[in-house]
Design an enzyme around this catalytic site. Structure first.
Site, PDB file in Angstrom:
ATOM      1  N   GLU A 262      -4.768  -5.231  10.930  1.00 43.11           N
ATOM      2  CA  GLU A 262      -3.802  -4.157  11.131  1.00 43.11           C
ATOM      3  C   GLU A 262      -4.066  -3.481  12.470  1.00 43.11           C
ATOM      4  O   GLU A 262      -4.930  -2.612  12.565  1.00 43.11           O
ATOM      5  CB  GLU A 262      -3.921  -3.113  10.017  1.00 43.11           C
ATOM      6  CG  GLU A 262      -3.484  -3.595   8.651  1.00 43.11           C
ATOM      7  CD  GLU A 262      -3.227  -2.417   7.721  1.00 43.11           C
ATOM      8  OE1 GLU A 262      -2.143  -2.362   7.140  1.00 43.11           O
ATOM      9  OE2 GLU A 262      -4.112  -1.556   7.597  1.00 43.11           O
TER      10      GLU A 262
ATOM     11  N   GLY B 202       2.665   2.338  10.926  1.00 44.23           N
ATOM     12  CA  GLY B 202       3.547   3.486  10.740  1.00 44.23           C
ATOM     13  C   GLY B 202       4.263   3.942  11.989  1.00 44.23           C
ATOM     14  O   GLY B 202       4.887   5.000  11.996  1.00 44.23           O
TER      15      GLY B 202
ATOM     16  N   HIS C 191      -9.612   0.568   5.817  1.00 46.02           N
ATOM     17  CA  HIS C 191      -8.288   0.835   6.389  1.00 46.02           C
ATOM     18  C   HIS C 191      -8.429   1.814   7.554  1.00 46.02           C
ATOM     19  O   HIS C 191      -9.265   2.715   7.532  1.00 46.02           O
ATOM     20  CB  HIS C 191      -7.361   1.408   5.319  1.00 46.02           C
ATOM     21  CG  HIS C 191      -5.928   1.433   5.731  1.00 46.02           C
ATOM     22  ND1 HIS C 191      -5.415   2.389   6.579  1.00 46.02           N
ATOM     23  CD2 HIS C 191      -4.886   0.610   5.418  1.00 46.02           C
ATOM     24  CE1 HIS C 191      -4.125   2.151   6.776  1.00 46.02           C
ATOM     25  NE2 HIS C 191      -3.781   1.088   6.074  1.00 46.02           N
TER      26      HIS C 191
ATOM     27  N   LYS D 247       0.066   4.266  -0.261  1.00 47.38           N
ATOM     28  CA  LYS D 247      -0.594   5.414   0.377  1.00 47.38           C
ATOM     29  C   LYS D 247      -0.402   6.674  -0.485  1.00 47.38           C
ATOM     30  O   LYS D 247      -0.299   6.573  -1.701  1.00 47.38           O
ATOM     31  CB  LYS D 247      -0.106   5.586   1.818  1.00 47.38           C
ATOM     32  CG  LYS D 247      -0.287   4.305   2.640  1.00 47.38           C
ATOM     33  CD  LYS D 247      -0.044   4.494   4.107  1.00 47.38           C
ATOM     34  CE  LYS D 247      -0.246   3.176   4.843  1.00 47.38           C
ATOM     35  NZ  LYS D 247      -0.119   3.338   6.301  1.00 47.38           N
TER      36      LYS D 247
ATOM     37  N   GLU E 120      -6.835   4.297   8.470  1.00 44.17           N
ATOM     38  CA  GLU E 120      -6.700   5.714   8.131  1.00 44.17           C
ATOM     39  C   GLU E 120      -7.987   6.257   7.537  1.00 44.17           C
ATOM     40  O   GLU E 120      -8.302   7.447   7.701  1.00 44.17           O
ATOM     41  CB  GLU E 120      -5.513   5.901   7.182  1.00 44.17           C
ATOM     42  CG  GLU E 120      -4.185   5.664   7.884  1.00 44.17           C
ATOM     43  CD  GLU E 120      -3.042   5.317   6.956  1.00 44.17           C
ATOM     44  OE1 GLU E 120      -1.962   5.011   7.476  1.00 44.17           O
ATOM     45  OE2 GLU E 120      -3.230   5.331   5.725  1.00 44.17           O
TER      46      GLU E 120
ATOM     47  N   ASN F  96       0.857  -1.186   0.000  1.00 42.60           N
ATOM     48  CA  ASN F  96       0.000   0.000   0.000  1.00 42.60           C
ATOM     49  C   ASN F  96       0.891   1.233   0.000  1.00 42.60           C
ATOM     50  O   ASN F  96       1.495   1.571   1.019  1.00 42.60           O
ATOM     51  CB  ASN F  96      -0.906  -0.022   1.233  1.00 42.60           C
ATOM     52  CG  ASN F  96      -1.754   1.233   1.360  1.00 42.60           C
ATOM     53  OD1 ASN F  96      -1.909   1.992   0.415  1.00 42.60           O
ATOM     54  ND2 ASN F  96      -2.313   1.449   2.541  1.00 42.60           N
TER      55      ASN F  96
ATOM     56  N   SER G 229       3.667  -2.099  10.316  1.00 43.25           N
ATOM     57  CA  SER G 229       5.125  -2.007  10.386  1.00 43.25           C
ATOM     58  C   SER G 229       5.800  -3.333  10.030  1.00 43.25           C
ATOM     59  O   SER G 229       6.793  -3.736  10.655  1.00 43.25           O
ATOM     60  CB  SER G 229       5.576  -1.522  11.772  1.00 43.25           C
ATOM     61  OG  SER G 229       5.073  -0.223  12.023  1.00 43.25           O
TER      62      SER G 229
END
Length: 249
Positions: A166, A172, A95, A11, A97, A9, A211
């Site tokens: 996730e 991240g 996701h 992003k 985010e 991904n 990560s």
């Protein structure tokens, strides 16, 4: 048999020359790998460019987002039919985010999930808990809510899809769940899906994201219910991403 998948991904990263360079590096390094399904998810504006560059490769193209309507007055959005025009096979939905930065609730995530399936594409449903939720012992409760939201409409919905666990606290941050922590949640996901449809649970690819890097991938992928990875930052470095793909075996 569940197939192995490593998805990158990208992003909101990269500009045209970076995208071309990264795509060329991946094409050269991964074209001979046949036992792992590799997916790249570039920013939407670069999907046509990446599609053309991977035209003769076994690397699949995925999208990072979709709007759950075929067409209409939805300024700035992209539909599944548009993505299909450029051979996108996979689409991320749910996701963290999107959930946290853009306030997408379970109902909207479910709409996206089924919109993707209606167009014969494969949704990659992301689920995961925050650090506060984990510390309160709510991980399974949160994951169950996120999974069950998509099956209210169709009990067979986990057929021809992918689920990615996730943990929000590991995305991240440089932190990652231990292989044992990740396996516990993956096992819980598979058992929950099995209660809905046993055969779907047996075939459902479960990916770990948070990560993932070339140093921890082997231990994560060795777990019995982890079928691959959804890779963020490390997917922007061709050498790192290739090493992660190699870890699948």
């Amino acid at each position: 048999m569940r197939h192995k998948i490593v998805a990158g991904n990208w992003k909101m990263n990269g500009q045209l020359q970076q995208v071309i360079q990264l795509s060329n590096q991946l094409k050269e390094s991964l074209n001979s790998i046949t036992d792992v399904q590799v997916i790249v998810m570039p920013p939407a504006i670069y999907i046509p460019q990446v599609r053309d560059m991977f035209a003769e490769c076994k690397i699949d193209i995925g999208a990072q987002n979709v709007y759950p309507k075929d067409f209409g007055a939805y300024t700035g959005e992209i539909s599944a039919p548009m993505l299909k025009d450029f051979n996108c096979r996979y689409v991320l939905v749910g996701h963290s985010e999107r959930r946290h930065c853009f306030h997408e609730d379970e109902n909207f995530v479910a709409q996206k999930f089924h919109h993707v399936k209606e167009h014969d594409m494969i949704p990659v449903l992301c689920v995961g808990e925050t650090l506060v939720e984990r510390e309160k012992g709510q991980t399974e409760q949160v994951i169950a809510k996120q999974l069950l939201a998509v099956c209210e409409r169709d009990k067979n919905c986990f057929r021809d899809c992918v689920v990615a666990y996730e943990p929000v606290w590991a995305i991240g941050t440089g932190q990652t769940a231990s292989p044992e922590q990740a396996q516990d949640v993956h096992q819980f996901i598979r058992k929950l899906v099995a209660e809905i449809n046993h055969s779907d649970a047996e075939r459902l690819p479960l990916l770990y994201g948070g990560s993932v890097n070339e140093n921890n991938a082997s231990a994560l992928f060795a777990m019995p219910d982890i079928d691959g990875g959804l890779v963020g930052g490390a997917s922007l470095n061709a050498k790192q991403f290739v090493e992660i793909v190699k870890c699948i075996n």
